[in-house]
Design a protein around this motif. Structure first.
Motif, PDB file in Angstrom:
ATOM      1  N   GLN A  85       0.768  20.871  32.772  1.00 58.03           N
ATOM      2  CA  GLN A  85       0.918  20.213  34.085  1.00 58.03           C
ATOM      3  C   GLN A  85       2.148  19.311  34.082  1.00 58.03           C
ATOM      4  O   GLN A  85       2.911  19.271  35.047  1.00 58.03           O
ATOM      5  CB  GLN A  85      -0.328  19.402  34.407  1.00 58.03           C
ATOM      6  N   GLN A  86       2.313  18.577  32.978  1.00 59.64           N
ATOM      7  CA  GLN A  86       3.448  17.655  32.915  1.00 59.64           C
ATOM      8  C   GLN A  86       4.765  18.440  32.945  1.00 59.64           C
ATOM      9  O   GLN A  86       5.743  18.018  33.553  1.00 59.64           O
ATOM     10  CB  GLN A  86       3.363  16.815  31.631  1.00 59.64           C
ATOM     11  N   SER A  87       4.751  19.593  32.284  1.00 58.29           N
ATOM     12  CA  SER A  87       5.989  20.367  32.227  1.00 58.29           C
ATOM     13  C   SER A  87       6.371  20.947  33.573  1.00 58.29           C
ATOM     14  O   SER A  87       7.507  21.308  33.815  1.00 58.29           O
ATOM     15  CB  SER A  87       5.855  21.500  31.197  1.00 58.29           C
ATOM     16  N   GLN A  88       5.356  21.049  34.443  1.00 55.67           N
ATOM     17  CA  GLN A  88       5.628  21.592  35.766  1.00 55.67           C
ATOM     18  C   GLN A  88       6.348  20.590  36.665  1.00 55.67           C
ATOM     19  O   GLN A  88       6.827  20.940  37.734  1.00 55.67           O
ATOM     20  CB  GLN A  88       4.322  22.039  36.416  1.00 55.67           C
ATOM     21  N   ILE A  89       6.343  19.318  36.282  1.00 61.04           N
ATOM     22  CA  ILE A  89       7.025  18.277  37.071  1.00 61.04           C
ATOM     23  C   ILE A  89       8.496  18.266  36.677  1.00 61.04           C
ATOM     24  O   ILE A  89       8.831  18.053  35.505  1.00 61.04           O
ATOM     25  CB  ILE A  89       6.403  16.901  36.806  1.00 61.04           C
ATOM     26  N   ASP A  93      11.517  15.362  40.481  1.00 61.53           N
ATOM     27  CA  ASP A  93      10.231  14.883  41.020  1.00 61.53           C
ATOM     28  C   ASP A  93       9.771  13.628  40.300  1.00 61.53           C
ATOM     29  O   ASP A  93       9.225  12.694  40.910  1.00 61.53           O
ATOM     30  CB  ASP A  93       9.166  15.976  40.881  1.00 61.53           C
ATOM     31  N   ARG A  94       9.982  13.604  38.993  1.00 63.05           N
ATOM     32  CA  ARG A  94       9.559  12.427  38.234  1.00 63.05           C
ATOM     33  C   ARG A  94      10.322  11.189  38.701  1.00 63.05           C
ATOM     34  O   ARG A  94       9.743  10.105  38.871  1.00 63.05           O
ATOM     35  CB  ARG A  94       9.797  12.687  36.745  1.00 63.05           C
ATOM     36  N   GLU A  95      11.616  11.339  38.926  1.00 67.64           N
ATOM     37  CA  GLU A  95      12.414  10.192  39.388  1.00 67.64           C
ATOM     38  C   GLU A  95      12.009   9.755  40.790  1.00 67.64           C
ATOM     39  O   GLU A  95      11.924   8.559  41.092  1.00 67.64           O
ATOM     40  CB  GLU A  95      13.897  10.552  39.356  1.00 67.64           C
ATOM     41  N   LEU A  96      11.740  10.740  41.657  1.00 66.80           N
ATOM     42  CA  LEU A  96      11.326  10.407  43.020  1.00 66.80           C
ATOM     43  C   LEU A  96       9.953   9.723  43.003  1.00 66.80           C
ATOM     44  O   LEU A  96       9.718   8.755  43.733  1.00 66.80           O
ATOM     45  CB  LEU A  96      11.289  11.669  43.876  1.00 66.80           C
ATOM     46  N   SER A  97       9.055  10.228  42.163  1.00 70.85           N
ATOM     47  CA  SER A  97       7.734   9.598  42.044  1.00 70.85           C
ATOM     48  C   SER A  97       7.861   8.157  41.573  1.00 70.85           C
ATOM     49  O   SER A  97       7.186   7.252  42.070  1.00 70.85           O
ATOM     50  CB  SER A  97       6.862  10.409  41.084  1.00 70.85           C
ATOM     51  N   LEU A 120       2.533   4.765  47.345  1.00 77.17           N
ATOM     52  CA  LEU A 120       1.822   5.140  46.127  1.00 77.17           C
ATOM     53  C   LEU A 120       1.239   6.547  46.231  1.00 77.17           C
ATOM     54  O   LEU A 120       1.234   7.311  45.252  1.00 77.17           O
ATOM     55  CB  LEU A 120       0.712   4.120  45.829  1.00 77.17           C
ATOM     56  N   LEU A 121       0.753   6.904  47.413  1.00 78.55           N
ATOM     57  CA  LEU A 121       0.202   8.248  47.592  1.00 78.55           C
ATOM     58  C   LEU A 121       1.302   9.307  47.519  1.00 78.55           C
ATOM     59  O   LEU A 121       1.074  10.430  47.046  1.00 78.55           O
ATOM     60  CB  LEU A 121      -0.555   8.334  48.919  1.00 78.55           C
ATOM     61  N   LYS A 122       2.513   8.974  47.967  1.00 80.36           N
ATOM     62  CA  LYS A 122       3.632   9.911  47.817  1.00 80.36           C
ATOM     63  C   LYS A 122       3.968  10.096  46.345  1.00 80.36           C
ATOM     64  O   LYS A 122       4.269  11.211  45.880  1.00 80.36           O
ATOM     65  CB  LYS A 122       4.850   9.400  48.590  1.00 80.36           C
ATOM     66  N   ALA A 123       3.905   8.970  45.599  1.00 80.74           N
ATOM     67  CA  ALA A 123       4.127   9.072  44.152  1.00 80.74           C
ATOM     68  C   ALA A 123       3.055   9.931  43.514  1.00 80.74           C
ATOM     69  O   ALA A 123       3.326  10.752  42.623  1.00 80.74           O
ATOM     70  CB  ALA A 123       4.141   7.672  43.533  1.00 80.74           C
ATOM     71  N   ASP A 127       3.132  13.298  41.136  1.00 75.70           N
ATOM     72  CA  ASP A 127       2.713  13.134  39.734  1.00 75.70           C
ATOM     73  C   ASP A 127       1.243  12.696  39.700  1.00 75.70           C
ATOM     74  O   ASP A 127       0.928  11.550  39.383  1.00 75.70           O
ATOM     75  CB  ASP A 127       3.613  12.093  39.062  1.00 75.70           C
ATOM     76  N   PRO A 128       0.293  13.596  40.037  1.00 79.53           N
ATOM     77  CA  PRO A 128      -1.110  13.201  40.187  1.00 79.53           C
ATOM     78  C   PRO A 128      -1.788  12.816  38.884  1.00 79.53           C
ATOM     79  O   PRO A 128      -2.832  12.163  38.901  1.00 79.53           O
ATOM     80  CB  PRO A 128      -1.765  14.454  40.787  1.00 79.53           C
ATOM     81  N   ASN A 129      -1.230  13.193  37.740  1.00 79.80           N
ATOM     82  CA  ASN A 129      -1.889  12.912  36.473  1.00 79.80           C
ATOM     83  C   ASN A 129      -1.313  11.683  35.779  1.00 79.80           C
ATOM     84  O   ASN A 129      -1.524  11.487  34.585  1.00 79.80           O
ATOM     85  CB  ASN A 129      -1.778  14.126  35.554  1.00 79.80           C
ATOM     86  N   ASN A 130      -0.625  10.855  36.538  1.00 77.72           N
ATOM     87  CA  ASN A 130      -0.102   9.614  35.984  1.00 77.72           C
ATOM     88  C   ASN A 130      -1.172   8.526  36.149  1.00 77.72           C
ATOM     89  O   ASN A 130      -1.552   8.157  37.266  1.00 77.72           O
ATOM     90  CB  ASN A 130       1.186   9.222  36.703  1.00 77.72           C
ATOM     91  N   ALA A 131      -1.678   8.010  35.048  1.00 80.11           N
ATOM     92  CA  ALA A 131      -2.783   7.035  35.087  1.00 80.11           C
ATOM     93  C   ALA A 131      -2.383   5.759  35.816  1.00 80.11           C
ATOM     94  O   ALA A 131      -3.178   5.172  36.560  1.00 80.11           O
ATOM     95  CB  ALA A 131      -3.237   6.713  33.665  1.00 80.11           C
TER      96      ALA A 131
END
Length: 628
Positions: A85-89, A93-97, A120-123, A127-131
């Protein structure tokens, strides 16, 4: 008590997070910390160094069990899925999140929670799996009261990073906010088990168990905390309360003794132990421990109070009185405590067995607290119930000099003035009270009574009429005003107004004794409407057959009706119960009318000695003849 450092580097007080809303610190470092959380991913706890004397790796590998191999396979599959999942980001996208996340934190600091949630919801979408993102969304929802969503995102944060204490704490707070204490306790239990250096949250867990009434579980949590951090005074007090609720007095007392042993110079622990003994009727122990406190602090008022109560329960009134006086002599025993104790005495007065003690305690209170209005007020109450009215009035007046805003104290003062029939004092004090309370009818009433005492009927009428206007919502008080107006208008010889006032009073209360007596008597003196006067006086006699004044009124009405035989019967009874000069003179008059001039002169002479007679008394005696 140690503080915990979260994995994010923030200082975390272990006792503060049970029900407190999460607040972010307003500083630029918070944004940097949040960004670090997002870019670097959740920060793992530092690895603990290997224990001294133990090699970092085992010398010989141990063969894994079948269960352990399955668990390792499961963990490997989860890590692989997460990595996929992480590799799919994408990096973009990571920078925008990250940018959305930082914006969301900024709006959180500004307390603009709708905008914070939007960012925060856009982030989260990126990146939904970011704790950390799940955690901040949970926090924002908690702050706006959306507990359902807050709980879901907090659970996700814990699931994604099970080693961050903050994520457990917000989840526990969300449950506690909904009074889901069982679930909150489960979160704390898992936090303590799974997160290193989190034993301090045993205290939060214990408090949650107490909130649920799970006393045994709370005790267990407190005991585990004590094993980790050593004995603590507050924990001992909590354990004492639990033991008492469990009716385990011996355990509670053991905790108290342990506190005293650990803190030999802390008198408060000694006093708490003495109170516990006293509350459970172990009076010899209560006395022993309270005396132990006095050896450390000879003037301690609480120790004296414990002894006073214990001796009282043992029936040792002398020693009990001695101890309570010593307690009252201490300024450290607050005025409020002393007032509460004196109120307990008030409830028992009048009682000769305690009256003198109550009076002495009241005097001590005013001496120790000379600037406290309540000290003089309660002293006045005690003195009043002990029938020391002049002294009570002095105390009340001193209370008013310190604080003149108390309506009830002014009322007590004027009531005492009226009972003592001291017109000067009554007029002075009612005038002072009326400056402060011009709309209080009762002060107008007693002001009118003061003018009546002072033989100033015109001023009395003005006061009574003003007060009656203010008593429209109190018909009973209005009737009292009418009765007084009847007397005052009669003195002014405004008889129509006098009769109308009496009639109004009797309309409200047909058995109004003062109105029946005075109305009928004044009618008899005027020789007007005598049948009505006779009916009112007869009714009064039925109500009060032994009252000398009322017997005289009825006898005199009969005299005016020339019913001398019956008049003598009632006046003779009046003379047996009253030595008033007017009664004696009336009896002499009826005896003269019945032909017994010698007996008439004898009673006229007695009347003159008694005082309060008519202006014709001297002529009657000198000429041995009736003048009317």
């Amino acid at each position: 008590m140690p503080y915990l450092f979260s994995r994010c580097g923030a200082l975390m007080p272990p006792f503060a997070l049970l029900l407190r809303p999460v607040r972010m610190i307003r500083s630029a470092s918070t944004l940097l910390l949040a960004l670090g959380l997002l870019v670097a991913g959740p920060v793992c706890a530092q690895q603990q160094p290997a224990a001294p004397g133990k090699p970092a790796a085992a010398d010989k590998p141990r063969k894994l069990t079948r269960k352990e191999r399955k668990e390792m396979q499961r963990q490997a599959a989860l890590e692989a899925a997460k990595a996929q999942q992480q590799s799919q980001i994408t990096e973009k996208d990571r920078e925008l999140s990250a940018a959305y996340f930082v914006d969301g934190v900024k709006f959180m600091l500004l307390e603009d929670y709708p905008k914070a949630l939007e960012r925060l919801l856009k982030a989260y979408q990126l990146d939904p799996n970011n704790a950390a993102i799940n955690y901040k969304i949970a926090e924002a929802n908690l702050l706006i009261g959306n507990l359902k969503d807050a709980g879901n995102f907090a659970q996700a944060a814990v699931r994604l990073d099970g080693k961050n204490a903050y994520y457990y704490l917000i989840l526990a707070q969300i449950y506690a906010s909904q009074k889901q204490f069982t679930e909150a306790a489960q979160v704390y239990t898992k936090l303590i088990q799974d997160v290193p250096d989190s034993k301090s949250y045993l205290f939060n867990l214990a408090e949650l168990y107490l909130a649920q009434g799970k006393l045994t579980d709370a005790l267990t949590a407190f005991e585990q905390a004590e094993k980790e951090f050593g004995p603590m005074d507050e924990v001992s007090f909590k354990k004492q309360q639990i033991y008492l609720k469990q009716n385990n007095l011996d355990k509670a007392l053991q905790e108290g003794e342990a506190l005293i042993t650990a803190n030999p110079d802390e008198v408060r622990y000694v006093l708490a132990q003495a109170e516990m003994y006293a509350a459970n009727n172990r009076l010899p122990d209560a006395i022993r421990v309270a005396q132990q406190a006095l050896r450390k602090e000879p003037e301690n008022p609480q120790a004296h109070m414990i002894l006073a109560d214990a001796y009282r329960q043992q029936g040792n009134a002398t020693e009990s009185e001695k101890q309570i006086k010593q307690a009252f002599e201490s300024p450290e025993l607050s005025i409020d405590q002393k007032v509460r104790i004196l109120v307990d005495y008030l409830k028992q007065l009048p009682n000769p067995a305690i009256q003198q003690t109550a009076l002495e305690l009241a005097d001590i209170t005013t001496k120790v607290h000379p600037r406290e209005a309540k000290a003089f007020s309660v002293a006045g109450d005690v003195q009043l119930l002990a029938e020391q009215k002049p002294k009570a009035r002095t105390s009340y007046l001193q209370a008013l000099r310190l604080d003149n805003s108390h309506y009830k104290i002014w009322q007590q003062v004027v009531l005492i003035d009226a009972e003592l029939a001291q017109s000067d004092s009554l007029l002075k004090h009612t005038n002072q009270a009326l400056e402060l309370f011009p709309n209080q009818a009762v002060f107008w009433f007693y002001n009118g009574v003061g003018h009546t005492f002072a033989k100033q009927p015109a001023k009395a009428v003005r006061a009574f009429e003003q007060g009656k206007k203010l008593a429209t919502d109190n018909p009973e008080l209005a009737a009292q005003f009418d009765t007084q107006l009847g007397d005052a208008y009669n003195e002014l010889k405004e008889y129509d107004k006098s009769d109308a006032a009496y009639d109004a009073a009797l309309t409200f209360d047909a058995n109004n004794a003062q109105a029946l007596n005075n109305y009928s008597y004044y009618l008899s003196l005027r020789g007007k409407n005598l049948p009505k006067a006779r009916d009112m006086a007869a009714k009064l006699i039925k109500l009060f057959p032994e009252n000398g004044t009322y017997l005289d009124t009825y006898g005199w009405v009969l005299y005016q009706l020339k019913d001398y035989a019956n008049a003598r019967q009632y006046l003779e009874k009046a003379v047996r119960t009253s030595r008033d000069g007017t009664v004696l003179e009336h009896y002499g008059d009826v005896l003269y009318q019945l032909g017994d001039a010698a007996a008439a002169v004898e009673h006229w002479q007695q009347a003159k000695k008694a005082g309060g007679t008519s202006a014709l008394i001297d002529r009657k005696i000198k000429d041995r003849k009736l003048y009317e």
